[in-house]
Design an enzyme around this catalytic site. Sequence first.
Site, PDB file in Angstrom:
ATOM      1  CD  GLU A   1      -2.809   1.194   2.709  1.00 49.58           C
ATOM      2  OE1 GLU A   1      -2.587   0.162   3.519  1.00 49.58           O
ATOM      3  OE2 GLU A   1      -3.493   2.125   2.738  1.00 49.58           O
TER       4      GLU A   1
ATOM      5  NE  ARG B   1       3.490  -8.048  10.194  1.00 45.04           N
ATOM      6  CZ  ARG B   1       2.885  -7.168   9.084  1.00 45.04           C
ATOM      7  NH1 ARG B   1       1.695  -7.776   8.363  1.00 45.04           N
ATOM      8  NH2 ARG B   1       3.121  -5.818   8.999  1.00 45.04           N
TER       9      ARG B   1
ATOM     10  CE  LYS C   1       3.666  -0.114   3.786  1.00 43.62           C
ATOM     11  NZ  LYS C   1       2.080  -0.194   3.788  1.00 43.62           N
TER      12      LYS C   1
END
Length: 541
Positions: free
Chosen positions: A31, A256, A266
């Site tokens: 994203e 992850r 982020k």
Amino acid sequence: MAEAENFIQQIIEDDLNSGKIASVQTRFPPEPNGYLHIGHAKSMFVNFGTAEKYGGKCNLFFDDTNPSKEKTEYVDAIKRDIRFLGYEWARECYASDFFDTIYEFAEKLITDGKAFVCDLSAEEIKNTRGTLTEPGQESPYRNRSVEENLRLFREMKAGKYADGEKCLRAKIDMASPNVNLRDPVIYRILHATHHRTGDKWCIYPMYDYAHPICDYLQGVTHSLCTLEFEDHRPLYDWVGINLGFSPKPRQIEFARLNVTNLVMSKRYLKKLVEDGSVHGWDDPRMPTLAGLRNRGIPAEAIKDFCSRIGVAKANSECEISYFEAVVRDYLNAHAPRAMAVLDPLKLTITNYTGSEEVDFEINQTAENAGTRKVPFSGELYIERSDFALDPPPKYYRGKLGGYVRLKNAYIVRCDEALTDENGNVTEVRATYLPESRSGSDTSGVKAKGVIHWVEANTCKEVEIRRYEHLLRDADYAGQDFSERMNEDSEHILFGKAEPYLAEAEEGTAFQLMRTGYYKKCTEGGKLVLSEIVSLKDNFNK
Ligand code: ATP
Ligand code: MG
């Protein structure tokens, strides 16, 4: 066929062998709401690496369904970082490229009686979702006619309603044990300017609905994502089945990457940049790929790390010291050696006159790296910590009356230490043994310690930057890290470097003998050596 190295590759091999797919297509789906971090390097390793291994393709897919947070600056930074790691995408696309089709598919769901316009507020929807043990309540708007739903949805698109006044929900099952299937919202109203589509849309699809469609439209065979999407897979599949996708992309989740001492989201990294805790997204202390690159960490070391930690189905945490060990391994094999003194102390050799050049091995671990010349004279700088007036036991560096070897040069005996009014040593005077030159030592004297040095008349002033971790402790700071911030993680020193470093190519990583791995750069005419990683492991295993 290549040997499967993990469970994802095993699934892919089975699909290739059974003829279910003819070739592999994956996508890396950031994203564009911030810079990529080392966790994304793992995702790229999985997506690009797996496609590469089976001769398939990997797209770069920007998941830009969230207009208020996304920026073109981030799109550009993401592309730069992917190239830094050496990956090549087959196709660059954006969720927004598919907005028209995503919209048409929503009308199809409405026409098929599988989606409805709901007037409940976000709050009311949340409150009627039920819990893990109780079913949710059906919306009073659930049974609107197809005609009414189509009219209202088109009005939503035309901008007739305010943000949050209505939404489109999939009509699935309010009693499903999977909360994600309880009539999830698939479109929301948002009067926001999108970084690519501008003001064309005031309704935007939700990630869970848009993602399977975008995967399908790109021909993705395996949609590889992290574990938090596991509970969303039934919805991913519902979308594919109800829109009649064939072949339907398959979502596979993997763990992850979490690393101790690193902030890895982020959102938080953005906060650090915005509140000035760091100099920017590419600050060398940041775990962003831009930061790691600026720090001087080679792409190969990052990929090697991703390969060594592997791909698993269960979440775990990796020690930062492991990452550093991988970087150190790489640099040990590749970085040329050089000398610089971080905290200089003058050393005068009273019986040496003139000057000469001594041979210095460029990298003793690399084959055929060769040697180069280093200037030497009777005026040198050594590291302040390499001389002790009051030495502890087993101190083999400089001490009065003691012998110590100057790396690649001679053995000296320290005869005298000059001090200032506070008793601090300002200069050491020594005599050298002319027959002790490295490589042809016939002095018969054994010097246990070896210290590095620079020649005083030719050396360059250098700014040295050393770093600590941004987070003080080893706990993974997934959530609130503000209390664990290390307020003093950057240290600036002024030292002396051999002239070779000033001439070296910008960005080169060096091993400063006995000190650590440093990147050379020049800033406004000033020579800077910035720490990449320490020479030895400073951390407790
Ligand atoms: P962040 O919380 O940092 O914003 P994200 O998952 O929201 O992370 P995206 O841009 O959506 O970031 O991620 C792109 C891809 O990278 C996704 O498939 C995501 O699962 C993956 N990814 C993100 N963080 C990690 C991580 N720590 N380890 C492995 N993969 C990751
Ligand atoms: Mg995200």
